[in-house]
Design an enzyme around this catalytic site. Structure first.
Site, short mmCIF file in Angstrom:
data_model
loop_
_atom_site.label_atom_id
_atom_site.label_comp_id
_atom_site.label_asym_id
_atom_site.label_seq_id
_atom_site.Cartn_x
_atom_site.Cartn_y
_atom_site.Cartn_z
N ASP A 101 -0.33 10.89 -13.96
CA ASP A 101 -0.54 9.40 -13.59
C ASP A 101 -2.17 9.35 -13.44
O ASP A 101 -2.82 10.26 -12.69
CB ASP A 101 -0.07 9.07 -12.26
CG ASP A 101 0.20 7.44 -11.90
OD1 ASP A 101 -0.56 6.92 -12.25
OD2 ASP A 101 1.25 7.46 -11.57
N ASP B 224 -2.86 3.79 -14.55
CA ASP B 224 -2.61 2.76 -13.45
C ASP B 224 -3.42 1.64 -13.76
O ASP B 224 -4.59 1.70 -14.08
CB ASP B 224 -3.26 3.49 -12.13
CG ASP B 224 -2.75 2.94 -10.96
OD1 ASP B 224 -1.44 2.66 -10.60
OD2 ASP B 224 -3.79 2.48 -10.12
N GLU C 55 -0.07 0.66 -17.33
CA GLU C 55 0.50 -0.53 -16.35
C GLU C 55 -0.39 -2.00 -16.47
O GLU C 55 -1.37 -1.96 -16.17
CB GLU C 55 0.30 -0.04 -14.93
CG GLU C 55 1.04 -0.75 -13.95
CD GLU C 55 0.78 -0.62 -12.44
OE1 GLU C 55 1.61 -0.80 -11.43
OE2 GLU C 55 -0.29 -0.01 -12.25
N HIS D 210 7.96 3.27 -7.82
CA HIS D 210 7.55 3.37 -6.59
C HIS D 210 6.99 2.43 -5.85
O HIS D 210 6.53 2.32 -4.62
CB HIS D 210 6.70 4.42 -6.53
CG HIS D 210 5.22 4.24 -7.21
ND1 HIS D 210 5.51 4.21 -8.65
CD2 HIS D 210 4.01 3.99 -6.92
CE1 HIS D 210 4.17 3.74 -9.02
NE2 HIS D 210 3.45 3.67 -7.96
N ASP D 211 6.79 1.05 -6.51
CA ASP D 211 6.24 0.20 -5.97
C ASP D 211 7.22 -1.21 -5.64
O ASP D 211 6.84 -2.32 -5.42
CB ASP D 211 5.19 -0.58 -6.78
CG ASP D 211 3.81 0.31 -6.98
OD1 ASP D 211 3.69 0.92 -5.89
OD2 ASP D 211 3.51 0.44 -8.05
C1 NOJ Z 1 -0.33 0.79 -8.99
C2 NOJ Z 1 0.55 1.66 -8.38
O1 NOJ Z 1 1.66 1.90 -8.73
C3 NOJ Z 1 0.32 1.35 -6.97
O2 NOJ Z 1 1.51 2.22 -6.28
C4 NOJ Z 1 -0.77 1.47 -6.08
O3 NOJ Z 1 -0.99 1.07 -5.05
C5 NOJ Z 1 -1.82 0.54 -7.12
N1 NOJ Z 1 -1.82 0.64 -8.85
C6 NOJ Z 1 -3.17 0.92 -7.09
O4 NOJ Z 1 -3.42 2.01 -7.56
#
Ligand code: NOJ
Ligand code: MG
Length: 548
Positions: free
Chosen positions: A95, A196, A249, A323-324
């Site tokens: 990541d 990310d 992402e 995870h979000d």
């Molecule tokens: C996306 C990540 O998946 C998340 O967990 C994070 O808080 C934000 N980007 C900031 O890096």
């Protein structure tokens, strides 16, 4: 394409398996569980960040991109993990959090100490003449996107947490550092990378206020320069590996931009994540709300993206969880009466589709959101800020907590449930986040007498066996039938019809003649066979293969 028949597993290291009893998952814990991962037959594992970090945003605030955070282990542990995974036939995806650094990163610390070279790595701006913040931008975690830059009187930009300072990608030195970090890990044999929040790296040179009623994110998201920087980064790093697998992402992106990011000729990325389908249970676009999801909106998004990418030659990551996100089974399935069936339905709906499926840790045993009872159970900064903001708007504690229960990111970050014991077999110490329903849902029970894990194994094997799954085209089917999500994949003379009943009611679906004699490739209802009019039980899924 080489990676189209692969399946990727997302592993949240902090919550997978704790080998040393400190309550936090670690690399040696992952080494201990390689046989489990191998038995699922996944091709690659995306690891959430385990680099040195003060963990204000669970590792997405990186203080050193080239070192393992001691709470997760050492570089020797990483090397051993990589070697053993390779022997198990599993590749690694790391990541890369390159939009921002931790404010504890040496670059930021040097900048703070007055080093001009490193100040140019960040967005440091004076206040407006009236003394107010440089712009009216908002942080995605609540509050303004600017924080005081030491005692200089200036401010630095942070689109996320206050201790995540945005890097200035217009500075060529920053772009070179990014490539060098990727190359450091490439030299260790890594050829998978997840980037990310990649589509926010292209802020304008001159930062200006968002006009009233315009969200500030529209000013810096998905700008054309992102594509230029990506091409450059690829050429200087991962693009040199034929076996690369990369995913960006991309929040709030469009089909057209996603095609541009991932069309092979553009030499940018293998694939992208988008999130539109996971906003179908937001009330008026607001995440911190609680409403049932809108099935028609969900289906529409899945079809429009599926078809649009197919026609434009783009490639997407297929996923329900990460995870979000709270667990998809709580949002789109039925964790009460139909937990097993709806877990399988969700799996088949994406694994048989066009794109690269991701399995988020625990999905393969049907893990659900935790049954937390108070805010004290939550750890995530986003949940805490949101709760305070909801109370600030005058909402009752009960109602606000109900929303957190449904939407918090911690919902998917709870420890992997290995067995029914007190800490779910995750740790001998005190887990950093509490598991709650391991008595009913755990790996041991699932492997002994469950069917979800086996269903995933079957889906993974089918993708390898049938090009119609890995490379077939995508056409929506049966959109006139309420609560049916269905599509036809076509590859040469082969056609695969996939039917998914997204409801707790029986549904009837008339089949086109050519599928009435088709072979059942996979289903979660053992007795289901094709007929002129099919009756699908609640949460049934079936894939029918027709050979011309
Ligand atoms: C996306 C990540 O998946 C998340 O967990 C994070 O808080 C934000 N980007 C900031 O890096
Ligand atoms: Mg540990």
């Amino acid at each position: 394409m080489g990676f189209h028949n692969k399946v990727i597993y997302q592993l949240y290291p902090k919550s997978f398996y704790d080998s040393d009893g400190d309550g936090v998952g670690d690399l040696r814990g992952i080494i201990d569980k390689i046989d489990y991962l191998k038995s699922l037959h996944v091709d690659m594992i995306w690891f959430n960040p385990f680099f040195v970090s003060p963990q204000y945003d669970n590792g997405y605030d990186v203080a050193d991109y080239r070192q393992i955070d001691p709470r997760f282990g050492t570089m020797a542990d990483f090397d051993e993990l990589a070697k053993k995974l390779k022997a198990a036939g599993i590749d690694i995806m790391l990541d890369m959090v390159l939009n921002h650094t931790s404010t504890e990163h040496a670059w930021f610390q040097k900048a703070l100490a007055g080093d001009k070279h490193y100040q140019a790595y960040y967005y440091i701006r004076p206040p407006k003449p009236d003394g107010s913040l440089p712009t009216n931008w908002e942080s995605k975690f609540g509050g303004p996107a600017w924080a005081p830059f030491g005692d200089t009187g200036n401010y630095y930009l942070h689109l996320y947490e206050r201790r995540q300072a945005d890097l200035n990608w217009h500075n060529p030195a920053v772009r070179q550092e990014a490539a060098a970090i990727i190359n450091f890990w490439r030299a260790k044999g890594v050829h998978g990378f997840r980037f990310d929040v990649l589509n926010v790296i292209g802020k304008a040179d001159k930062l200006v206020d968002a006009p009233p009623s315009v969200a500030s994110k529209t000013l810096y998201t998905d700008t054309p320069i992102v594509q230029d920087y990506l091409k450059e980064l690829a050429a200087n790093s991962f693009g040199q590996d034929d076996n690369r697998v990369t995913v960006g992402e991309m929040s709030s992106t469009t089909i057209a931009n996603s095609i541009a990011y991932t069309k092979p000729d553009n030499h940018e990325l293998s694939m992208f994540f988008q999130f539109h389908h996971l906003k179908t249970d937001y009330k008026n676009g607001e995440k911190w709300s609680k409403v049932p999801y809108d099935f028609n909106a969900l289906r529409d998004i899945l079809h429009t993206w599926g078809q649009g990418l197919d026609q434009g030659g783009g490639w997407q990551a297929l996923f329900w969880n990460n995870h979000d996100q709270p667990r998809a089974i709580n949002r789109f399935g039925d964790v009460g009466q139909y937990r097993v069936k709806s877990a399988e339905l969700l799996a088949a709906a994406i694994h048989l589709s066009r794109g690269t499926p991701y399995i988020y840790m625990g999905e393969e045993i049907g893990m659900t959101d935790p049954d937390y009872t108070s805010m004290a159970d939550y750890v995530d900064v986003e949940a805490k800020n949101a709760y305070a903001a909801l109370l600030g708007k005058g909402m009752s504690e009960k109602e606000a907590f109900g929303i957190i229960l449904a939407k918090a990111r911690d919902n998917s970050r709870t420890p992997m449930q290995w067995d029914a014991s007190g800490h779910a077999g995750f740790t001998t110490g005190t887990p950093w986040l509490r598991p709650t329903n391991q008595a009913a849902i755990n790996v041991q029970a699932e492997l002994a007498h469950g069917e979800i894990f086996k269903f995933y194994q079957q889906l993974i094997a089918l993708r390898k066996q049938y090009p119609v799954i890995s490379d077939g085209s995508y056409t929506p089917f049966g959109t006139e039938i309420d609560r049916l999500y269905a599509y036809i994949r076509t590859y040469g003379t082969q056609q695969l019809l996939v039917l998914n009943n997204f409801s707790d009611k029986t549904m009837t679906v008339p089949l086109p003649e050519k599928f009435q004699t088709a072979k059942v490739l996979i289903t979660n209802e053992a007795t289901l066979t094709p007929t002129a009019t099919m009756t699908l039980p609640p949460y049934a899924t079936i894939g029918l293969l027709q050979k011309a």
